[in-house]
Design a protein around this motif. Structure first.
Motif, PDB file in Angstrom:
ATOM      1  N   GLY A  55       0.815  -1.215   0.000  1.00  5.57           N
ATOM      2  CA  GLY A  55       0.000   0.000   0.000  1.00  5.57           C
ATOM      3  C   GLY A  55       0.848   1.265   0.000  1.00  5.57           C
ATOM      4  O   GLY A  55       0.539   2.233  -0.703  1.00  5.57           O
ATOM      5  N   VAL A  56       1.934   1.255   0.783  1.00  3.49           N
ATOM      6  CA  VAL A  56       2.828   2.420   0.827  1.00  3.49           C
ATOM      7  C   VAL A  56       3.524   2.601  -0.519  1.00  3.49           C
ATOM      8  O   VAL A  56       3.644   3.722  -1.030  1.00  3.49           O
ATOM      9  N   ILE A  57       3.962   1.504  -1.113  1.00  4.26           N
ATOM     10  CA  ILE A  57       4.609   1.584  -2.427  1.00  4.26           C
ATOM     11  C   ILE A  57       3.632   2.147  -3.454  1.00  4.26           C
ATOM     12  O   ILE A  57       3.983   3.044  -4.243  1.00  4.26           O
ATOM     13  N   ALA A  58       2.412   1.636  -3.454  1.00  2.00           N
ATOM     14  CA  ALA A  58       1.408   2.142  -4.395  1.00  2.00           C
ATOM     15  C   ALA A  58       1.120   3.620  -4.147  1.00  2.00           C
ATOM     16  O   ALA A  58       0.982   4.410  -5.095  1.00  2.00           O
ATOM     17  N   ALA A  59       1.055   4.012  -2.880  1.00  2.69           N
ATOM     18  CA  ALA A  59       0.809   5.421  -2.559  1.00  2.69           C
ATOM     19  C   ALA A  59       1.968   6.297  -3.018  1.00  2.69           C
ATOM     20  O   ALA A  59       1.754   7.414  -3.517  1.00  2.69           O
ATOM     21  N   LEU A  60       3.202   5.821  -2.880  1.00  6.81           N
ATOM     22  CA  LEU A  60       4.364   6.586  -3.341  1.00  6.81           C
ATOM     23  C   LEU A  60       4.340   6.766  -4.859  1.00  6.81           C
ATOM     24  O   LEU A  60       4.584   7.865  -5.369  1.00  6.81           O
ATOM     25  N   VAL A  61       4.049   5.697  -5.571  1.00  6.76           N
ATOM     26  CA  VAL A  61       4.004   5.775  -7.038  1.00  6.76           C
ATOM     27  C   VAL A  61       2.851   6.668  -7.493  1.00  6.76           C
ATOM     28  O   VAL A  61       3.015   7.499  -8.394  1.00  6.76           O
ATOM     29  N   LEU A  62       1.695   6.540  -6.870  1.00  3.20           N
ATOM     30  CA  LEU A  62       0.553   7.390  -7.217  1.00  3.20           C
ATOM     31  C   LEU A  62       0.854   8.857  -6.911  1.00  3.20           C
ATOM     32  O   LEU A  62       0.556   9.738  -7.728  1.00  3.20           O
ATOM     33  N   THR A  63       1.461   9.120  -5.772  1.00  3.62           N
ATOM     34  CA  THR A  63       1.824  10.499  -5.425  1.00  3.62           C
ATOM     35  C   THR A  63       2.840  11.055  -6.416  1.00  3.62           C
ATOM     36  O   THR A  63       2.743  12.215  -6.833  1.00  3.62           O
ATOM     37  N   ALA A  64       3.806  10.246  -6.815  1.00  2.00           N
ATOM     38  CA  ALA A  64       4.787  10.689  -7.810  1.00  2.00           C
ATOM     39  C   ALA A  64       4.110  11.022  -9.138  1.00  2.00           C
ATOM     40  O   ALA A  64       4.424  12.026  -9.777  1.00  2.00           O
ATOM     41  N   THR A  65       3.154  10.193  -9.537  1.00  2.00           N
ATOM     42  CA  THR A  65       2.431  10.440 -10.784  1.00  2.00           C
ATOM     43  C   THR A  65       1.628  11.731 -10.712  1.00  2.00           C
ATOM     44  O   THR A  65       1.692  12.570 -11.617  1.00  2.00           O
ATOM     45  N   LEU A  66       0.889  11.902  -9.626  1.00  2.00           N
ATOM     46  CA  LEU A  66       0.092  13.121  -9.467  1.00  2.00           C
ATOM     47  C   LEU A  66       0.975  14.353  -9.347  1.00  2.00           C
ATOM     48  O   LEU A  66       0.643  15.419  -9.874  1.00  2.00           O
ATOM     49  N   CYS A  67       2.099  14.212  -8.668  1.00  2.00           N
ATOM     50  CA  CYS A  67       3.034  15.328  -8.527  1.00  2.00           C
ATOM     51  C   CYS A  67       3.564  15.757  -9.897  1.00  2.00           C
ATOM     52  O   CYS A  67       3.701  16.955 -10.162  1.00  2.00           O
ATOM     53  N   THR A  68       3.837  14.814 -10.769  1.00  2.00           N
ATOM     54  CA  THR A  68       4.293  15.126 -12.120  1.00  2.00           C
ATOM     55  C   THR A  68       3.234  15.906 -12.874  1.00  2.00           C
ATOM     56  O   THR A  68       3.524  16.932 -13.504  1.00  2.00           O
ATOM     57  N   VAL A  69       1.999  15.440 -12.813  1.00  2.00           N
ATOM     58  CA  VAL A  69       0.905  16.123 -13.510  1.00  2.00           C
ATOM     59  C   VAL A  69       0.693  17.521 -12.941  1.00  2.00           C
ATOM     60  O   VAL A  69       0.591  18.503 -13.687  1.00  2.00           O
ATOM     61  N   PHE A  70       0.648  17.631 -11.607  1.00  2.00           N
ATOM     62  CA  PHE A  70       0.456  18.944 -10.984  1.00  2.00           C
ATOM     63  C   PHE A  70       1.598  19.897 -11.325  1.00  2.00           C
ATOM     64  O   PHE A  70       1.384  21.090 -11.521  1.00  2.00           O
ATOM     65  N   ALA A  71       2.836  19.386 -11.382  1.00  2.00           N
ATOM     66  CA  ALA A  71       3.983  20.236 -11.706  1.00  2.00           C
ATOM     67  C   ALA A  71       3.877  20.784 -13.122  1.00  2.00           C
ATOM     68  O   ALA A  71       4.159  21.963 -13.363  1.00  2.00           O
ATOM     69  N   MET A  72       3.461  19.948 -14.068  1.00  2.00           N
ATOM     70  CA  MET A  72       3.316  20.416 -15.450  1.00  2.00           C
ATOM     71  C   MET A  72       2.208  21.459 -15.567  1.00  2.00           C
ATOM     72  O   MET A  72       2.377  22.486 -16.225  1.00  2.00           O
ATOM     73  N   ILE A  73       1.091  21.190 -14.910  1.00  2.00           N
ATOM     74  CA  ILE A  73      -0.023  22.149 -14.956  1.00  2.00           C
ATOM     75  C   ILE A  73       0.373  23.449 -14.275  1.00  2.00           C
ATOM     76  O   ILE A  73       0.105  24.540 -14.786  1.00  2.00           O
ATOM     77  N   ARG A  74       1.038  23.348 -13.137  1.00  2.00           N
ATOM     78  CA  ARG A  74       1.464  24.552 -12.410  1.00  2.00           C
ATOM     79  C   ARG A  74       2.431  25.382 -13.254  1.00  2.00           C
ATOM     80  O   ARG A  74       2.315  26.595 -13.326  1.00  2.00           O
ATOM     81  N   TRP A  75       3.406  24.736 -13.894  1.00  2.00           N
ATOM     82  CA  TRP A  75       4.344  25.465 -14.747  1.00  2.00           C
ATOM     83  C   TRP A  75       3.583  26.242 -15.818  1.00  2.00           C
ATOM     84  O   TRP A  75       3.841  27.430 -16.033  1.00  2.00           O
ATOM     85  N   ALA A  76       2.649  25.564 -16.489  1.00  2.00           N
ATOM     86  CA  ALA A  76       1.920  26.201 -17.580  1.00  2.00           C
ATOM     87  C   ALA A  76       1.044  27.348 -17.082  1.00  2.00           C
ATOM     88  O   ALA A  76       0.989  28.418 -17.709  1.00  2.00           O
TER      89      ALA A  76
END
Length: 131
Positions: A72-93
């Motif tokens: 569960g922690v591994i899945a949460a880390l990977v999901l958080t990393a994925t969402l962080c990537t998306v949020f970072a791209m949207i925030r930059w734009a």
């Protein structure tokens, strides 16, 4: 003598930069601000790499008693990393477009979402270590 920090170059259809929904609006901001925005994006990318490295490290541990919690922690880390990537791209734009249109910068709501996700992961990891 007044010096403008803005290059008055109108955006045209011939502008090869992408995404067009960012670069096709407003005028060029001061390059220092654009570069600062890019550095912030890269800082978020480093955070994502750290989250993924943590997930890989945790996956390499073979602790049989906490298998479900660890997964569960591994899945949460990977999901958080994925969402962080998306949020970072949207925030930059959004920041780049706001600077080009001379509007106030957008709110930093993604940071609070990210902090909440890290808090949840920390609690899960704490329970797995106590079990």
């Amino acid at each position: 003598m007044t010096t403008s920090n803005v290059t008055e170059r109108p955006s045209t259809e011939e502008d090869p930069r992408h995404p067009r929904w960012v670069y096709a609006h407003g005028s060029e901001p001061d390059p220092r601000f654009t570069l600062a925005n890019e550095r912030t994006f890269l800082a978020w990318a480093r955070t994502v790499l750290g989250l993924l490295a943590g997930a890989v490290a945790l996956h390499s541990f073979q602790v049989p008693d906490t298998e479900h919690v660890r997964t569960g922690v591994i899945a949460a880390l990977v999901l958080t990393a994925t969402l962080c990537t998306v949020f970072a791209m949207i925030r930059w734009a959004r920041v780049e477009r706001a600077m080009r249109e001379r509007r106030p910068l957008p709110a930093f709501s993604a940071g609070f979402i990210f902090a909440g996700a890290l808090l949840l992961i920390s609690v899960l990891l704490g329970f797995s270590l106590l079990a």
